[in-house]
Design a protein around this motif. Structure first.
Motif, PDB file in Angstrom:
ATOM      1  N   VAL A 131      37.647  11.132 -13.366  1.00 58.65           N
ATOM      2  CA  VAL A 131      36.765  10.266 -12.578  1.00 58.65           C
ATOM      3  C   VAL A 131      37.389   9.876 -11.240  1.00 58.65           C
ATOM      4  O   VAL A 131      36.673   9.630 -10.266  1.00 58.65           O
ATOM      5  CB  VAL A 131      36.357   9.026 -13.422  1.00 58.65           C
ATOM      6  N   ARG A 142      32.508   2.326 -11.248  1.00 59.31           N
ATOM      7  CA  ARG A 142      32.760   3.610 -11.903  1.00 59.31           C
ATOM      8  C   ARG A 142      31.735   3.783 -13.023  1.00 59.31           C
ATOM      9  O   ARG A 142      31.658   2.937 -13.911  1.00 59.31           O
ATOM     10  CB  ARG A 142      34.188   3.600 -12.455  1.00 59.31           C
ATOM     11  N   THR A 190      30.592  11.983 -13.681  1.00 58.79           N
ATOM     12  CA  THR A 190      31.178  10.670 -13.412  1.00 58.79           C
ATOM     13  C   THR A 190      31.009  10.367 -11.933  1.00 58.79           C
ATOM     14  O   THR A 190      31.071  11.261 -11.091  1.00 58.79           O
ATOM     15  CB  THR A 190      32.679  10.643 -13.740  1.00 58.79           C
ATOM     16  N   LEU A 191      30.805   9.088 -11.633  1.00 64.23           N
ATOM     17  CA  LEU A 191      30.702   8.658 -10.235  1.00 64.23           C
ATOM     18  C   LEU A 191      31.670   7.506  -9.998  1.00 64.23           C
ATOM     19  O   LEU A 191      31.669   6.531 -10.750  1.00 64.23           O
ATOM     20  CB  LEU A 191      29.265   8.220  -9.916  1.00 64.23           C
ATOM     21  N   ILE A 210      31.580   2.479 -16.542  1.00 64.48           N
ATOM     22  CA  ILE A 210      32.881   2.709 -17.151  1.00 64.48           C
ATOM     23  C   ILE A 210      33.810   1.543 -16.810  1.00 64.48           C
ATOM     24  O   ILE A 210      34.547   1.037 -17.652  1.00 64.48           O
ATOM     25  CB  ILE A 210      33.502   4.023 -16.617  1.00 64.48           C
TER      26      ILE A 210
END
Lengths: 419, 419
Positions: free
Chosen positions: A277, B220, B287-288, B325
């Motif tokens: 990530v 996240r 994922t960002l 996250i």
């Protein structure tokens, strides 16, 4: 038209459905069909099929590649072949492959009921169409066509580490003799195959049946974009060399390339490295599958994708590398058989639609043997296949047997006229 | 300016470089630095550091979280803190974290050489900044700030299955007592930290030193697009529900969102299912990571990404689901200390540049304890860190020690003026 009515009376499409259900009960479980080639369940299915032809004037022969041939001798040696495969993927559906065989059997019964036919009719159950155990499909039909290279197969292993060459030995098949199955090409004048579509086209058009124009040519490549992995927090946007950026652009562009050229293009797998990530993607591997019925259009799609990948790589300041995984040329079916199939469908259900086959089939190998070939598709519900949810409306199955029978009659006349 | 010249004479920046090389020889190997927190090599590095202060009028104390405090008592209890971390990632570089500590030690030596200072000066070696063994960074500094939640850490395990709570016990740290380290906040009036940039900005500008404005806030998220897996050959382009299509569009769009808002956005991981060359992607997980120094801008970037994901999902006839996250708010440094740091750099190397920190640092935890905080960055070659290739020009390292020393002088005067 007394003769025609007699033929129709002899054909019992409902029997095909009943027999498919019988086969399902015998060789399936709660997870679906389990007739994986070169297993005991497959042997059981083939024994069941042999029982079914008892009492008919049919010779049974298994060739060097394990294909089983059911031959109804006619006045001429010239032969019409009808094909299918009784093997399935694990947890497969109740129609994929075995519909072809069981419907073909019904057509042979009808022909046999009319006495010695003017030409020979042969039903073939190809060995291991699916390649489910060893990852190599079209085993028997590629031996028949002569395109099989035994050295490419010898060391393939199943998930238990058993080699293909040893596994088929258990079924009395000698890999180095398999290509002697090419002698079955002798006198073959046409090949017919009925198959479920395994796609959504006919259902979306509300049509039960379609004429298959041929199998797509395929270009399959692995593409690697290499940039520079970098910290997601400390690396400003304009200083990145983002491998995913180029891969994402290509994943979108190939869809335009497909639409523009009338084919299909698919990015099926994306793998990012380091793939965490907090890091800009330094390396991105994607797969590209491109298919078209026209060889020139397929080549154009490939070139356009390569050009686009270079352009995106330059934009993102990354490099790009292509590696071919596999390719096969388009294998178009016979134009006259296409016309006859179209007629047979229109006579059965009123409207025919012509479509290419995305998946490969044994019929493609028969084309490679230069035998005039044709396939019929019957609608698949929700396009599902290779799963226990695979299904087709019973009324469509009935029509598919009838259309195959009409096509067989037309094809026999066509072969006779060639003599 | 006799007094100033005396100070400069006492500071020996070259000694910092020599000591860093000594530490590298003692605690590194061919693969890089090996001072992973809560290991024997880390203990060896800390023992080396204690040796270095022998002979100086400095008290040494280890707090409940394992942070080591080196205190030079001044006329006032008010304290200026200088921080760093001697722990490294496995196969790490020779500067990340330990430059901060060793340069801080040099500044303390200079101050001590001038007799009892007007205020107290404390050097802190934070315990386990990297979180390399248990995946949780900022252990010691979060105990100091009081933001640590022991219950979130208790059951973390290393790759050998050893629990964090047991591993730190070996080093006489009781997880449930760790937050008593907050008592070290008493009398702290400012916190200074020097660090390598670990990014490419200063190098690209040709500048040795930068003032850090604060640490980015981070959002996240894990984003899942769900479409329908389908056969790459039999499914026409317009009938697909391609999860990768939406994910690819978002991967490109988040870069525009970052540029428009002046932050950074990264898609670091893409996982496709079924992820095979012959199937349209049915499910795509990405994922960002989004970072910005301004909380409102960060919130705007997140909202824009969410809106874009919904738009692309609709275009592709797929669904989208977001799961956070992790997040942390932006932690801006003290405006007056930013000005002083800018001055210190200009006096040292002529030109200062102000930049945010993408990576988190112990300094961010000190901000959360409401202590005026500032960081200096020194240029990283090629932006590399967390690798043995991590490096900085020696002339820049010399300047960084000098700038930290100038900043310390200014900060002490600033603290004194507050009394």
């Amino acid at each position: 038209m007394v003769e025609s009515e007699l033929k129709m009376a002899a054909l019992q499409p409902q029997r095909t459905i009943d027999e498919l259900k019988e086969l399902r009960a015998l060789t399936g479980d709660d997870d679906g069909a389990q007739r994986v080639a070169f297993t005991e369940t497959w042997v059981k299915a083939r024994a069941w099929l042999r029982e079914k032809v008892k009492g008919l004037p049919i010779d049974i022969e298994t060739d060097e590649a394990g294909n089983t041939w059911f031959t109804l001798r006619g006045e001429s040696e010239k032969a019409m072949l009808i094909g299918g495969h009784i093997d399935s993927v694990p947890n497969g559906g109740w129609l994929d492959g075995c519909l072809n065989v069981v419907a073909g059997l019904e057509v042979m019964r009808r022909i046999a009921s009319e006495g010695t036919p003017p030409i020979t009719v042969r039903l073939v159950d190809w060995a291991d169409e699916e390649g489910a155990r060893f990852g190599r499909s079209l085993f028997g039909s590629s031996a028949f066509s002569g395109t099989m290279n035994p050295d490419e197969l010898r060391n393939l292993v199943d998930k238990n580490g058993i080699r293909l060459v040893d596994a088929i030995g258990e079924f009395d098949i000698d890999l180095d003799q398999a290509r002697n199955a090419t002698r079955q090409q002798k006198d073959a004048a046409a090949y017919l195959e009925l198959h479920i579509e395994q796609g959504p086209v006919l259902e979306s058009m509300g049509l039960p049946l379609g004429v298959v124009l041929g199998t797509f040519g395929v270009e399959r490549h692995a593409i690697r974009f290499t940039g520079q992995s970098a910290h997601a927090g400390s690396t400003p946007m304009h200083q990145r060399r983002d491998a995913l950026g180029a891969a994402a652009k290509l994943s979108i562009e190939i869809r335009e390339i497909a639409k523009r050229n009338g084919g299909v293009c698919t990015v099926g797998s994306v793998v990012t490295k380091p793939g965490i990530v907090t890091a800009v993607v330094g390396q991105c591997d994607i797969t590209l599958d491109q298919r078209h019925l026209n060889a020139d259009s397929l080549a154009k799609m490939l070139q356009e994708a390569k050009d686009a990948s270079e352009r995106f790589a330059a934009e993102e300041n990354v490099s790009v590398e292509w590696n071919r995984i596999w390719q096969i040329r388009p294998l178009p079916f016979n134009p006259e058989l296409i016309e006859m199939a179209d007629e047979a469908i229109r006579e059965t259900s009123g409207t025919a639609h012509r479509l290419p086959s995305g998946p490969l089939h044994d019929a493609a190998e028969v084309v490679r043997a230069d035998i005039p070939t044709i396939m019929l598709f019957v609608q698949s519900l929700r396009g599902l296949s290779h799963a226990k949810e695979e299904d087709t409306l019973e009324e469509h199955l009935l029509m598919s047997v009838e259309a195959l029978d009409r096509l067989a009659t037309k094809t026999m006349a066509w072969i006779q006229a060639q003599n």
